[in-house]
Motif scaffolding. Structure first.
Motif, mmCIF file in Angstrom:
data_model
loop_
_atom_site.group_PDB
_atom_site.id
_atom_site.type_symbol
_atom_site.label_atom_id
_atom_site.label_comp_id
_atom_site.label_asym_id
_atom_site.label_seq_id
_atom_site.Cartn_x
_atom_site.Cartn_y
_atom_site.Cartn_z
ATOM 1 N N PHE A 1 0.851 -1.189 0.000
ATOM 2 C CA PHE A 1 0.000 0.000 0.000
ATOM 3 C C PHE A 1 0.884 1.234 0.000
ATOM 4 N N VAL A 2 0.663 2.118 -0.966
ATOM 5 C CA VAL A 2 1.397 3.379 -1.049
ATOM 6 C C VAL A 2 0.410 4.510 -0.802
ATOM 7 N N GLN A 3 0.627 5.238 0.260
ATOM 8 C CA GLN A 3 -0.287 6.302 0.673
ATOM 9 C C GLN A 3 -0.471 7.351 -0.424
ATOM 10 N N PRO A 4 -1.723 7.632 -0.834
ATOM 11 C CA PRO A 4 -1.956 8.713 -1.801
ATOM 12 C C PRO A 4 -1.530 10.062 -1.210
ATOM 13 N N VAL A 5 -0.754 10.814 -1.972
ATOM 14 C CA VAL A 5 -0.252 12.111 -1.518
ATOM 15 C C VAL A 5 -0.478 13.138 -2.625
ATOM 16 N N TYR A 6 -0.889 14.318 -2.236
ATOM 17 C CA TYR A 6 -1.180 15.414 -3.163
ATOM 18 C C TYR A 6 -0.009 15.676 -4.111
ATOM 19 N N ARG A 7 -0.306 15.617 -5.417
ATOM 20 C CA ARG A 7 0.636 15.896 -6.496
ATOM 21 C C ARG A 7 1.824 14.933 -6.546
ATOM 22 N N GLU A 8 1.680 13.758 -5.928
ATOM 23 C CA GLU A 8 2.731 12.743 -5.996
ATOM 24 C C GLU A 8 2.276 11.588 -6.884
ATOM 25 N N THR A 9 3.220 10.768 -7.311
ATOM 26 C CA THR A 9 2.936 9.577 -8.109
ATOM 27 C C THR A 9 4.169 8.674 -8.073
ATOM 28 N N PHE B 1 0.967 6.001 -6.498
ATOM 29 C CA PHE B 1 0.422 5.612 -5.194
ATOM 30 C C PHE B 1 -0.736 4.650 -5.418
ATOM 31 N N THR B 2 -1.256 4.126 -4.327
ATOM 32 C CA THR B 2 -2.365 3.184 -4.415
ATOM 33 C C THR B 2 -3.642 3.928 -4.775
ATOM 34 N N VAL C 1 -1.310 -0.004 -7.149
ATOM 35 C CA VAL C 1 -0.256 1.005 -7.148
ATOM 36 C C VAL C 1 0.039 1.369 -8.601
ATOM 37 N N ALA C 2 -0.301 2.581 -8.986
ATOM 38 C CA ALA C 2 -0.193 2.972 -10.395
ATOM 39 C C ALA C 2 0.257 4.420 -10.525
ATOM 40 N N GLN C 3 0.781 4.733 -11.700
ATOM 41 C CA GLN C 3 1.152 6.111 -12.008
ATOM 42 C C GLN C 3 -0.118 6.968 -12.074
ATOM 43 N N GLN C 4 0.013 8.209 -11.615
ATOM 44 C CA GLN C 4 -1.114 9.133 -11.607
ATOM 45 C C GLN C 4 -0.766 10.365 -12.443
ATOM 46 N N PHE C 5 -1.696 10.794 -13.292
ATOM 47 C CA PHE C 5 -1.521 12.016 -14.076
ATOM 48 C C PHE C 5 -2.317 13.135 -13.401
ATOM 49 N N TRP C 6 -1.628 14.255 -13.131
ATOM 50 C CA TRP C 6 -2.252 15.363 -12.419
ATOM 51 C C TRP C 6 -2.597 16.511 -13.368
ATOM 52 N N SER C 7 -3.752 17.103 -13.120
ATOM 53 C CA SER C 7 -4.166 18.299 -13.830
ATOM 54 C C SER C 7 -4.443 19.372 -12.778
ATOM 55 N N PHE C 8 -3.648 20.451 -12.796
ATOM 56 C CA PHE C 8 -3.747 21.454 -11.745
ATOM 57 C C PHE C 8 -4.596 22.658 -12.153
ATOM 58 N N ASP C 9 -5.022 22.677 -13.407
ATOM 59 C CA ASP C 9 -5.834 23.792 -13.905
ATOM 60 C C ASP C 9 -7.254 23.282 -14.155
ATOM 61 N N VAL C 10 -8.044 23.242 -13.097
ATOM 62 C CA VAL C 10 -9.419 22.742 -13.199
ATOM 63 C C VAL C 10 -10.371 23.935 -13.246
ATOM 64 N N SER C 11 -11.340 23.862 -14.167
ATOM 65 C CA SER C 11 -12.298 24.962 -14.295
ATOM 66 C C SER C 11 -13.703 24.423 -14.465
ATOM 67 N N HIS C 12 -14.688 25.282 -14.272
ATOM 68 C CA HIS C 12 -16.077 24.879 -14.460
ATOM 69 C C HIS C 12 -16.873 26.075 -14.985
ATOM 70 N N ARG C 13 -18.058 25.782 -15.484
ATOM 71 C CA ARG C 13 -18.943 26.824 -15.996
ATOM 72 C C ARG C 13 -20.088 26.981 -14.990
ATOM 73 N N ALA D 1 -5.592 3.802 4.169
ATOM 74 C CA ALA D 1 -5.196 2.523 4.753
ATOM 75 C C ALA D 1 -5.351 1.425 3.710
ATOM 76 N N PRO D 2 -4.529 0.384 3.796
ATOM 77 C CA PRO D 2 -4.626 -0.723 2.829
ATOM 78 C C PRO D 2 -5.858 -1.573 3.069
ATOM 79 N N MET D 3 -6.261 -2.321 2.051
ATOM 80 C CA MET D 3 -7.329 -3.292 2.202
ATOM 81 C C MET D 3 -6.850 -4.426 3.105
#
Length: 226
Positions: free
Chosen positions: A4-12, A14-15, A22-34, A75-77
């Motif tokens: 189990f790899v703890q999910p952490v903000y803007r890291e990759t 993690f679980t 446990v997989a690579q994560q793609f981050w998008s920091f420019d989120v917008s809405h209408r 926490a892990p399963m």
């Protein structure tokens, strides 16, 4: 069982909170809405995380740097060999660990008490059960893991020197310790039993005769002689 790899903000990596891989994560920091139909898009203080394994998306707060969707579970399963009654308390503790570390620690203490009953204890007093299992040869690493769960859980239920509100990471570590205990006892026993079952019958009969001499009891009749 995967780590189990703890999910952490803007890291990759993690679980992933969705698929548990446990997989690579793609981050998008420019989120917008209408805000409403026909209006222009506006930026919002969130980041979006995309799992490369299951394609699920999680939403994180840029301000608090925490996961807000889906519900964060740090926490892990449970281990696959964990008894069902122990899993019930473990999974409930897993769901509330972020909101109430103290309640989660108390539930994990109960899970350990039930686990000790499965391992041969009486299931009434954790300290007595640990002592009895140590006398039967319980590995010191497992004993230490059980004692940590016992002490932290006791301090969550009764006022003590350990305050889980001040040290919430302790509670997160308890989940891993319980999985470790299961892996070193129930899983290991199952693995060894399966391997012994594959030995030739003649070898098993010879082992039985040797062990009978060692403990000073009559040797059982070999199955191959029946």
């Amino acid at each position: 069982m995967s780590k189990f790899v703890q999910p952490v903000y803007r890291e990759t990596p993690f679980t992933c909170p969705a698929c548990g891989v446990v997989a690579q994560q793609f981050w998008s920091f420019d989120v917008s809405h209408r805000p409403y139909s026909g209006s222009s898009f506006e930026s919002v203080p969130f980041s979006r995380c995309f799992c490369t394994s299951c394609k699920a998306v999680s939403i994180w707060s840029n301000g608090t740097r925490t996961q807000i969707f889906p519900r964060a579970v740090g926490a892990p399963m449970p281990h696959g060999d964990m008894p069902e009654d122990v899993q019930e308390d473990y999974l409930e503790a897993r769901l509330i660990a972020s909101d109430s570390p103290r309640s989660a620690a108390a539930l994990l203490r109960l899970a350990v008490q039930k686990l000790l009953s499965t391992l041969g204890g009486k299931g009434k007093n954790i300290d007595d059960d640990i002592a009895a299992l140590v006398a039967k040869g319980l590995p010191v690493q497992v004993k230490d893991a059980l004692d940590i769960c016992r002490v932290v859980g006791n301090n969550a239920v009764h006022p003590g020197e350990i305050n889980v509100h001040d040290e919430p990471e302790l509670v997160g570590q308890l989940f891993g310790l319980i999985n470790f205990i299961v892996s070193q006892t129930i899983e290991r026993e199952k693995t060894l039993a399966a391997m012994m079952g594959k030995l030739p019958q003649g070898a098993k009969d010879a082992i039985a005769r040797r062990d009978a001499k060692t403990i000073g009891v009559a040797s059982p009749v070999p199955q191959s002689a029946i």
